[in-house]
Enzyme design. Structure first.
Site, PDB file in Angstrom:
ATOM      1  N   ALA A   1       0.832  -1.207   0.000  1.00  8.40           N
ATOM      2  CA  ALA A   1       0.000   0.000   0.000  1.00  8.40           C
ATOM      3  C   ALA A   1       0.866   1.257   0.000  1.00  8.40           C
ATOM      4  CB  ALA A   1      -0.922  -0.005   1.220  1.00  8.40           C
ATOM      5  N   LYS A   2       2.158   1.106   0.246  1.00  8.42           N
ATOM      6  CA  LYS A   2       3.113   2.219   0.270  1.00  8.42           C
ATOM      7  C   LYS A   2       2.579   3.404   1.064  1.00  8.42           C
ATOM      8  CE  LYS A   2       5.699   0.604  -3.672  1.00  8.42           C
ATOM      9  NZ  LYS A   2       4.904  -0.385  -4.386  1.00  8.42           N
ATOM     10  N   VAL A   3       2.223   3.134   2.320  1.00  7.82           N
ATOM     11  CA  VAL A   3       1.691   4.195   3.185  1.00  7.82           C
ATOM     12  C   VAL A   3       2.842   5.089   3.660  1.00  7.82           C
ATOM     13  CG1 VAL A   3      -0.209   2.739   3.953  1.00  7.82           C
ATOM     14  CG2 VAL A   3       1.881   2.805   5.312  1.00  7.82           C
TER      15      VAL A   3
ATOM     16  N   THR B   1       3.934  -2.158   3.061  1.00  2.00           N
ATOM     17  CA  THR B   1       5.019  -1.325   2.516  1.00  2.00           C
ATOM     18  C   THR B   1       4.796   0.124   2.924  1.00  2.00           C
ATOM     19  OG1 THR B   1       3.781  -1.147   0.448  1.00  2.00           O
ATOM     20  CG2 THR B   1       5.554  -2.771   0.520  1.00  2.00           C
TER      21      THR B   1
END
Ligand SMILES: O=C(O)c1cc(=O)[nH]c(=O)n1[C@@H]1O[C@H](COP(=O)(O)O)[C@@H](O)[C@H]1O
Length: 285
Positions: A101-103, A130
């Protein structure tokens, strides 16, 4: 019983599972174009069918999945339900799930992301998520603390493989350290401070760099599980992608998405694609 939980570690579980099943981490990407290629309607209902095909093909032959979260979220609440169903299906087959989700945010907002993504008590039940450290490496700390307590992991982007990644990640400080190196050092520093140094900890890393940078970055991350993208891409040889982790095989998660999904949707063909990648990885590690 969830795979990751208090008293366990993602790194330890990955090491055990990958020793049994190999280091391949299978990408899950129900984008509009993949749904079309698999002759599925691009609807939330079809997400379940898509996930079932992947789980049926992989069976208990894959140690983990990396799921592209936005391809589920774009379907709203029905997409969230389908994602949770996929996570549960993977856990039933004893496989870990990295939610891609590349938060990236600060303070309480990072803890809120954990409520959604990370750990057996979260809404989605992921084993790892992620993240991106653009707001500063200290903003990772709430997420890392939660990961340590719940036996999960946080995969921070150190150096990505996309064209143009060097614009930000390769920029250097006056002292000559690149942004990617600074992030790697921050993850290693966090491990030293919070975990000791004998076992890999929850501060995992995504390293999609090319040689010689890839080996240099891996060398700065001695306590991190390493997600390594790039296998199967036309511009990269397997040997080149795997060389930096040859001495860290118990910590390497080798992600393949297109290289396997292109064999679908027939489960037998997908299974053959998975087997081919297991063999290809074994040949070069
Ligand atoms: O987070 C990733 O896995 C990732 C890191 C990176 O450095 N480069 C990269 O392409 N990815 C992801 O890998 C996916 C494509 O995987 P392949 O089809 O196996 O090349 C993309 O959807 C990206 O999200």
């Amino acid at each position: 019983m969830p795979l990751t939980r208090e008293g366990t570690s993602f790194a330890g579980t990955w090491s055990r599972l990958s020793a049994q099943r190999g280091s391949l981490c299978l990408g899950v990407a129900p984008s509009a174009s993949w749904m079309r290629r698999w002759e599925l309607d691009d609807t939330s209902e079809s997400l379940d069918r898509y996930g079932d095909i992947i789980l049926e093909a992989a069976g208990d032959g894959v140690a983990g999945y990396k799921v592209q979260v936005p391809f589920y979220l774009r379907h709203g609440t029905a997409g969230l339900a389908a994602l949770r169903r996929f996570v549960d299906g993977a856990h039933e087959r004893d496989a870990l799930v990295l939610l891609d989700a590349k938060v990236g945010d600060a303070d309480d907002t990072m803890a809120a992301y954990a409520d959604l993504y990370l750990g057996p008590d979260s809404q989605l039940g992921g084993d790892a998520v992620t993240t991106c450290a653009f707001m500063g490496t200290a903003t990772l700390h709430p997420l890392l603390r939660i990961a340590q307590d719940s036996g999960t992991a946080v995969f921070t982007l150190v150096r990505t493989s996309n064209h143009g990644a060097g614009e930000v990640q390769g920029s250097r400080t006056a002292g000559g350290t690149s942004t990617a190196e600074a992030i790697a050092d921050a993850l290693t520093g966090w491990h030293t401070e919070h975990c000791g140094t004998d076992q890999p900890g929850p501060a995992a890393a995504v390293v999609g760099a090319r040689p010689p940078e890839s080996a240099q970055l891996v060398g700065r991350l001695p306590h991190s599980v390493l997600e390594i993208p790039g296998l199967g891409r036309a511009d990269r040889r397997t040997e080149e992608v795997l060389a930096p982790v040859r001495d860290a095989t118990d910590r390497a998660m080798l992600t393949v998405t297109t290289g396997v999904l292109r064999h679908g949707p027939a489960p037998t063909a997908l299974r053959a694609g998975i087997r081919w990648w297991h063999e290809e990885i074994a040949r070069h590690l």
